[in-house]
Design a protein around this motif. Structure first.
Motif, short mmCIF file in Angstrom:
data_model
loop_
_atom_site.label_atom_id
_atom_site.label_comp_id
_atom_site.label_asym_id
_atom_site.label_seq_id
_atom_site.Cartn_x
_atom_site.Cartn_y
_atom_site.Cartn_z
N ALA A 207 -19.56 -5.37 -14.02
CA ALA A 207 -19.62 -4.49 -14.89
C ALA A 207 -18.23 -4.54 -15.89
N ILE A 208 -17.36 -4.98 -15.45
CA ILE A 208 -16.17 -5.44 -16.58
C ILE A 208 -16.79 -6.41 -17.72
N GLN A 209 -17.44 -7.32 -16.99
CA GLN A 209 -17.95 -8.61 -18.00
C GLN A 209 -18.86 -7.70 -19.08
N GLU A 210 -19.69 -6.93 -18.53
CA GLU A 210 -20.79 -6.55 -19.39
C GLU A 210 -20.03 -5.41 -20.49
N LYS A 211 -19.08 -5.02 -20.19
CA LYS A 211 -18.25 -3.71 -20.94
C LYS A 211 -17.42 -4.46 -21.89
N TYR A 212 -16.75 -5.39 -21.31
CA TYR A 212 -15.71 -6.34 -22.30
C TYR A 212 -16.09 -7.67 -22.21
N PRO A 213 -17.11 -7.98 -22.80
CA PRO A 213 -17.30 -9.63 -22.84
C PRO A 213 -16.57 -10.42 -23.30
N ALA A 214 -16.02 -10.31 -24.64
CA ALA A 214 -14.89 -10.94 -25.26
C ALA A 214 -13.70 -11.27 -24.59
N GLU A 215 -13.30 -10.09 -23.84
CA GLU A 215 -12.02 -10.33 -22.90
C GLU A 215 -12.35 -10.79 -21.55
N PHE A 216 -13.43 -10.78 -21.06
CA PHE A 216 -13.92 -11.29 -19.93
C PHE A 216 -13.83 -13.11 -19.96
N GLY A 217 -14.37 -13.53 -21.30
CA GLY A 217 -14.36 -14.81 -21.38
C GLY A 217 -13.05 -15.57 -21.31
N LYS A 218 -11.80 -14.75 -21.30
CA LYS A 218 -10.68 -15.41 -21.49
C LYS A 218 -10.01 -15.50 -19.95
N ILE A 219 -10.91 -14.76 -18.97
CA ILE A 219 -10.21 -14.91 -17.47
C ILE A 219 -11.10 -16.16 -16.80
N ARG A 220 -10.34 -16.56 -16.07
CA ARG A 220 -10.96 -17.57 -14.94
C ARG A 220 -11.02 -16.86 -13.53
N ILE A 221 -12.37 -16.59 -13.17
CA ILE A 221 -12.53 -15.75 -12.01
C ILE A 221 -12.68 -16.76 -10.93
N HIS A 222 -12.05 -16.65 -9.75
CA HIS A 222 -12.42 -17.52 -8.56
C HIS A 222 -12.82 -16.40 -7.53
N LEU A 223 -13.94 -16.74 -7.16
CA LEU A 223 -14.82 -15.96 -6.22
C LEU A 223 -15.92 -16.57 -5.29
N ILE A 224 -15.40 -16.53 -3.88
CA ILE A 224 -16.39 -17.22 -2.82
C ILE A 224 -16.65 -16.19 -1.98
N ALA A 225 -18.06 -16.14 -1.87
CA ALA A 225 -18.66 -15.03 -0.76
C ALA A 225 -18.06 -15.58 0.72
N PRO A 226 -17.85 -14.58 1.84
CA PRO A 226 -17.73 -14.78 3.00
C PRO A 226 -18.93 -15.44 3.61
#
Length: 383
Positions: A207-226
């Motif tokens: 939802a954050i990526q969809e709302k703020y695509p330009a801002e989201f591209g400046k963030i490195r997300i580390h996400l691993i599912a349990p």
């Protein structure tokens, strides 16, 4: 017998009963085998025993079970073959036993337990993936309960739970709006406090990526599912399955051969079966009488019925049929009497009770029991 106290009382009773005679041989199963009980038996010089060993003693003979040649027990049904091998050791005689029927039964039980274990783990994994279970402490507790429930097979399963991971970093030099920064900060706080599930985190990030695509591209997300993983440890599994169908007896009676030791031990099974038959097929329980003489009569009839049952099993066993009473009853119950009704002009009805024609399996049992099935009684009466 359930503990050492009951064993002590039984040995004391035997001493009193057989004070001037040869003591009988005590036979008991693995449930009563303990160091305390064995030391008690050994403390009586004249007391003889045959016991089933625990699994840790069986492991000492794993190589012998696999490579040595065993002898088939005489008089056994070939379909339920039992092989034995005697191994004397100091004052003890060990009897190694291999049973095809027992092996098939233990393998079927093992396969069933493995399927149930894996099914429970799959259910837990599905709940983790869907976010229904996300607290690591509760997940570890559930894994522990599953291991405890299927202890015999879980001991050779490697079960591990990898926690979900979520973190983020900002690209150096790029400016991020406070709204996006605060949203990620709150999301991380909820994740640290187990207040949000992994699917919810992924949904919130989308939802954050969809709302703020330009801002989201400046963030490195580390996400691993349990993830929950499991697999059998084949080395341990093969060691356990290698003992399927094998069991070990030991005795201090050196005057018996292998067949005699085994046949004396299986009398324990017949005694257990006798109590089971009395309590089920022969109606010893429930005993709903209130007066003592009626209770005595109820027990007497049940015991009398068991003597007949035992005589039938003994006659069949002597001729190579080792079926239990439940099987014999089920087979013979399909051969019935029928009532034929013939009305007459005068009014009365002639009732004829006539046996049906026996099938081959019925005739085989009747012949071994010396039942004259060709001349079974035929009854007529007027009603």
């Amino acid at each position: 017998m359930s503990d050492s106290k009951s064993l002590i009382s039984i040995v004391a009773a035997l001493e009193t009963e057989f004070s001037n005679k040869t003591m009988p041989t005590i036979v008991f199963d693995r449930g009563m085998v303990s160091e305390e009980n064995l030391n008690l038996l050994k403390s009586y010089e004249n007391l003889k025993y045959i016991v089933m060993c625990r699994s840790n003693e069986e492991e000492q003979f794993m190589g012998v079970f696999q490579r040595d040649k065993f002898n088939v027990v005489e008089g056994r049904d070939r379909k339920k073959k039992v092989e034995v091998l005697m191994k004397p050791a100091n004052d003890i005689v060990y009897l190694l036993c291999k049973s095809e029927g027992r092996k098939n039964k233990e393998q079927a039980m093992r396969n069933s337990r493995e399927k149930k274990l894996e099914k429970d783990l799959e259910n837990l994994q599905n709940q983790i993936q869907k976010g229904r279970e996300h607290d690591p402490v509760k997940i570890e507790q559930r894994i522990g309960r599953i291991k405890e429930r299927f202890g015999k097979v879980s001991q050779y399963y490697e079960i591990s739970y990898a926690y979900g991971e979520f973190s983020y970093t900002f690209v150096e030099g790029d400016k991020i709006t406070k709204r996006v920064s605060n949203s990620l900060k709150k999301l991380k706080e909820k994740e640290n406090g187990n207040a949000i599930t992994f699917p919810a985190i992924a949904k919130r990030l989308a939802a954050i990526q969809e709302k703020y695509p330009a801002e989201f591209g400046k963030i490195r997300i580390h996400l691993i599912a349990p993830v929950l993983t499991w697999a059998p440890i084949e080395e341990i599994r093969e060691k356990e399955t290698g003992l399927d169908g094998n069991y070990l007896l030991k005795t201090n009676r050196k005057d018996l051969n292998a067949d005699e030791i085994w046949k004396l031990y299986v009398t324990l099974t017949r005694i257990e079966n006798a109590f089971r038959d009395l309590k089920s097929y022969l109606g010893l329980r429930p005993n709903q009488h209130q007066k003592e003489d009626r209770v005595d009569g109820h027990i007497f009839i049940s015991i009398l019925a068991y003597h007949l049952l035992h005589a039938i099993e003994y006659m069949l066993r002597a001729q190579g049929v080792h079926s239990r009473w439940a099987t014999i009853k089920r087979v013979v119950s399909t051969h019935d009497y029928s009532t034929i009704q013939l009305p007459t002009t005068a009014g009365p009805v002639i009732n004829i009770r006539k046996p049906g024609i026996p099938e081959g399996i019925h005739m085989e049992i009747y012949e071994k029991l010396k039942v004259d099935y060709k001349h079974l009684p035929l009854r007529r009466n007027l009603a």
